[in-house]
Enzyme design. Sequence first.
Site, PDB file in Angstrom:
ATOM      1  N   ASP A  28      38.976  33.432  41.033  1.00 42.22           N
ATOM      2  CA  ASP A  28      39.558  34.463  40.160  1.00 42.22           C
ATOM      3  C   ASP A  28      40.516  33.821  39.157  1.00 42.22           C
ATOM      4  OD1 ASP A  28      40.102  36.984  39.187  1.00 42.22           O
ATOM      5  OD2 ASP A  28      41.508  37.506  40.792  1.00 42.22           O
ATOM      6  N   ASN A  76      32.425  43.975  38.608  1.00 40.67           N
ATOM      7  CA  ASN A  76      32.522  43.294  37.321  1.00 40.67           C
ATOM      8  C   ASN A  76      31.536  43.796  36.266  1.00 40.67           C
ATOM      9  OD1 ASN A  76      33.451  40.447  39.127  1.00 40.67           O
ATOM     10  ND2 ASN A  76      34.754  41.497  37.674  1.00 40.67           N
TER      11      ASN A  76
END
Length: 247
Positions: A28, A76
């Site tokens: 991330d 996402n």
Amino acid sequence: MATSKREAELKQRIDPGKVPRHIAIIMDGNGRWAVEKGLPRQEGHRQGVETVRDTVRCANDLGIGILTLFAFSTENWQRPAWEVNYLMSLPEKYFQSELPELIRNNVRVRLIGDKARLPGKVRKAVEDGSEATKNNTGMILNFALNYGGRSEILRAVNDLLSDAAAGNVKGRIDENKFSAYLYTAGLPDPDLLIRTGAEKRISNFLLWQLAYAELWFSNVYWPDFSRLHLIEAVHDYQMRKRRFGKL
Ligand code: V0D
């Protein structure tokens, strides 16, 4: 790249007989890395792929048996179309540049996640990569793409119901029998979960499999994650195991 003094020191303190068998990583912070540097977000993802390469090399050098990388979650898909499109070009680019080395290093690539709902070119890239490495016997490199932990569990339950309806399930379901229905069937659970990018959440990753994992969170954004950080995480893992062993 030159090995830092700290890296060499830490590496010496790692017990090669007790490295985690399976490391899972939530990669991330690519977008934030880029934005903070005044770069386009895709520059963060491009750099993130470089980090994937270094991490795979380092994990392989350390003798890690399984490395599972969470590259893209179902959530996402909410990102802007141009960013999703760019992300979807990465698996193909990754294999174009990395496949020879993966083969040379005896690494076996696999996908965990909902393959059916991946764009065609992504599925093809991953299937070609898996096919090209399927006979390799070294480290297993799992890419979690279009992966969600709850949906993995529900998929397992539904597959189990089908098998039961067909009369192919005998007796009660225990943890071992259930695990065989997950994407990670046959693999040991992760011993260590690493998350970069300063968030301290599991984010629907490997919900069942992380039950007993040691957790290691880093404030470093994924593009800045280096061999040193991986070695630090493994070292920290070994210290925890040693303390636990003394109880
Ligand atoms: C962006 C950081 C490698 C995370 C790394 C499609 C986000 C760079 C792959 C990859 C992504 C996936 C499957 C495969 C081989 C490589 C990748 C995505 C994003 C999402 F078989 N990096 N990478 N896939 N990023």
